[in-house]
Design a protein around this motif. Structure first.
Motif, mmCIF file in Angstrom:
data_model
loop_
_atom_site.group_PDB
_atom_site.id
_atom_site.type_symbol
_atom_site.label_atom_id
_atom_site.label_comp_id
_atom_site.label_asym_id
_atom_site.label_seq_id
_atom_site.Cartn_x
_atom_site.Cartn_y
_atom_site.Cartn_z
ATOM 1 N N ALA A 22 12.403 -5.349 64.728
ATOM 2 C CA ALA A 22 11.090 -5.138 65.346
ATOM 3 C C ALA A 22 10.441 -3.874 64.788
ATOM 4 C CB ALA A 22 11.207 -5.065 66.861
ATOM 5 N N ASP A 23 11.213 -2.803 64.635
ATOM 6 C CA ASP A 23 10.674 -1.565 64.064
ATOM 7 C C ASP A 23 10.237 -1.769 62.613
ATOM 8 O OD1 ASP A 23 11.145 -0.251 66.454
ATOM 9 O OD2 ASP A 23 13.053 0.630 65.780
ATOM 10 N N GLU A 24 11.067 -2.490 61.856
ATOM 11 C CA GLU A 24 10.719 -2.776 60.457
ATOM 12 C C GLU A 24 9.418 -3.566 60.376
ATOM 13 O OE1 GLU A 24 12.460 -2.052 57.518
ATOM 14 O OE2 GLU A 24 14.012 -0.918 58.570
ATOM 15 N N LEU A 25 9.264 -4.550 61.251
ATOM 16 C CA LEU A 25 8.037 -5.351 61.256
ATOM 17 C C LEU A 25 6.815 -4.497 61.600
ATOM 18 C CD1 LEU A 25 9.407 -8.557 63.001
ATOM 19 C CD2 LEU A 25 8.558 -8.413 60.649
ATOM 20 N N ARG A 26 6.974 -3.628 62.598
ATOM 21 C CA ARG A 26 5.854 -2.757 62.977
ATOM 22 C C ARG A 26 5.459 -1.836 61.824
ATOM 23 N NH1 ARG A 26 8.063 -3.171 68.231
ATOM 24 N NH2 ARG A 26 9.512 -1.477 67.896
ATOM 25 N N GLN A 27 6.442 -1.365 61.052
ATOM 26 C CA GLN A 27 6.152 -0.486 59.919
ATOM 27 C C GLN A 27 5.356 -1.201 58.834
ATOM 28 O OE1 GLN A 27 9.770 1.371 58.553
ATOM 29 N NE2 GLN A 27 10.162 2.299 60.544
ATOM 30 N N GLU A 69 2.527 -6.611 69.983
ATOM 31 C CA GLU A 69 2.316 -7.798 70.811
ATOM 32 C C GLU A 69 2.578 -9.104 70.055
ATOM 33 O OE1 GLU A 69 -1.755 -6.258 69.474
ATOM 34 O OE2 GLU A 69 -0.012 -5.373 70.393
ATOM 35 N N ASP A 70 2.753 -9.024 68.744
ATOM 36 C CA ASP A 70 3.083 -10.205 67.936
ATOM 37 C C ASP A 70 4.586 -10.393 67.759
ATOM 38 O OD1 ASP A 70 0.436 -10.807 67.621
ATOM 39 O OD2 ASP A 70 0.306 -10.180 65.525
ATOM 40 N N ILE A 71 5.397 -9.519 68.354
ATOM 41 C CA ILE A 71 6.853 -9.578 68.187
ATOM 42 C C ILE A 71 7.488 -9.956 69.523
ATOM 43 C CG2 ILE A 71 8.929 -8.300 67.562
ATOM 44 C CD1 ILE A 71 7.027 -6.404 65.951
ATOM 45 N N VAL A 72 8.239 -11.058 69.510
ATOM 46 C CA VAL A 72 8.933 -11.532 70.713
ATOM 47 C C VAL A 72 10.425 -11.573 70.397
ATOM 48 C CG1 VAL A 72 9.197 -13.424 72.348
ATOM 49 C CG2 VAL A 72 6.943 -12.937 71.365
ATOM 50 N N ILE A 73 11.216 -10.828 71.163
ATOM 51 C CA ILE A 73 12.663 -10.791 70.936
ATOM 52 C C ILE A 73 13.302 -11.840 71.843
ATOM 53 C CG2 ILE A 73 14.735 -9.368 70.904
ATOM 54 C CD1 ILE A 73 12.867 -6.938 70.542
ATOM 55 N N GLU A 74 13.442 -13.050 71.296
ATOM 56 C CA GLU A 74 13.949 -14.181 72.085
ATOM 57 C C GLU A 74 15.393 -14.014 72.510
ATOM 58 O OE1 GLU A 74 11.851 -18.367 71.247
ATOM 59 O OE2 GLU A 74 13.271 -17.734 69.727
ATOM 60 N N SER A 75 16.180 -13.345 71.713
ATOM 61 C CA SER A 75 17.614 -13.284 71.981
ATOM 62 C C SER A 75 17.967 -12.380 73.156
ATOM 63 C CB SER A 75 18.362 -12.827 70.731
ATOM 64 O OG SER A 75 17.880 -11.562 70.310
ATOM 65 N N LEU A 76 17.027 -11.607 73.670
ATOM 66 C CA LEU A 76 17.316 -10.727 74.799
ATOM 67 C C LEU A 76 17.196 -11.438 76.135
ATOM 68 C CD1 LEU A 76 15.519 -7.421 73.739
ATOM 69 C CD2 LEU A 76 17.950 -7.980 73.601
ATOM 70 N N LYS A 92 3.904 -14.158 58.507
ATOM 71 C CA LYS A 92 4.846 -14.903 57.670
ATOM 72 C C LYS A 92 5.305 -14.055 56.489
ATOM 73 C CE LYS A 92 3.570 -19.673 58.744
ATOM 74 N NZ LYS A 92 3.108 -20.951 58.194
ATOM 75 N N ARG A 93 4.380 -13.339 55.868
ATOM 76 C CA ARG A 93 4.752 -12.479 54.733
ATOM 77 C C ARG A 93 5.688 -11.361 55.161
ATOM 78 N NH1 ARG A 93 -0.703 -11.834 51.036
ATOM 79 N NH2 ARG A 93 -0.716 -13.981 50.329
ATOM 80 N N ALA A 94 5.416 -10.771 56.315
ATOM 81 C CA ALA A 94 6.284 -9.702 56.819
ATOM 82 C C ALA A 94 7.684 -10.245 57.111
ATOM 83 C CB ALA A 94 5.675 -9.084 58.072
ATOM 84 N N SER A 95 7.778 -11.433 57.702
ATOM 85 C CA SER A 95 9.074 -12.044 58.004
ATOM 86 C C SER A 95 9.838 -12.359 56.725
ATOM 87 C CB SER A 95 8.875 -13.316 58.834
ATOM 88 O OG SER A 95 8.267 -13.012 60.066
ATOM 89 N N ARG A 96 9.133 -12.888 55.753
ATOM 90 C CA ARG A 96 9.744 -13.193 54.453
ATOM 91 C C ARG A 96 10.306 -11.923 53.821
ATOM 92 N NH1 ARG A 96 9.211 -16.233 49.374
ATOM 93 N NH2 ARG A 96 8.081 -17.927 50.356
ATOM 94 N N ARG A 97 9.523 -10.852 53.852
ATOM 95 C CA ARG A 97 9.950 -9.596 53.242
ATOM 96 C C ARG A 97 11.220 -9.064 53.897
ATOM 97 N NH1 ARG A 97 10.165 -4.509 53.871
ATOM 98 N NH2 ARG A 97 8.992 -4.303 55.796
ATOM 99 N N ILE A 98 11.287 -9.150 55.230
ATOM 100 C CA ILE A 98 12.463 -8.651 55.956
ATOM 101 C C ILE A 98 13.723 -9.410 55.540
ATOM 102 C CG2 ILE A 98 13.574 -8.559 58.244
ATOM 103 C CD1 ILE A 98 11.490 -6.382 57.950
#
Length: 107
Positions: free
Chosen positions: A81-86, A92-99, A8-14
């Motif tokens: 996704a790259d930003e989140l990984r950084q 495995e915690d990142i799901v790209i639903e729009s693809l 949640k913190r990573a998503s907020r930061r992005i």
């Protein structure tokens, strides 16, 4: 810190970082919309542009109870996704639903 809180913190930061970065000078406003309780994180641009009212969602991330981050929408050039990984989010915690449907996505 548990994984749900970390994601949640990573998503907020992005979304907050992008909203600060993307501030057009065309009379519209870009804001981060953060709902930590329900796990929704969005960047929205709205206002009057050339006589028309616009309201557009640039990005939408959802952190679900399964502790994964679902990238529902990304209409930016940012590789979220790259930003989140950084920031330490596991792939495995990142799901790209729009693809395609989440069950078929592999990073």
């Amino acid at each position: 810190m548990d994984r749900l809180t970390q994601n949640k913190r990573a998503s907020r930061r992005i979304v907050e970082e992008f909203a600060k970065y993307w501030q057009p000078d065309d009379g519209t406003e870009t804001v981060a919309i953060v709902d930590d309780e329900h796990g929704h994180y969005q960047v929205v641009n709205s206002g009057w542009l050339k006589g028309q009212f616009v309201h557009f969602c640039f990005m939408h991330l959802i952190v679900k109870p399964d502790e994964k981050i679902y990238l529902r929408k990304n209409d930016t050039e940012w590789e979220i996704a790259d930003e989140l990984r950084q920031t330490g989010v596991a792939s495995e915690d990142i799901v790209i639903e729009s693809l395609r449907p989440p069950a078929t996505v592999e990073l």
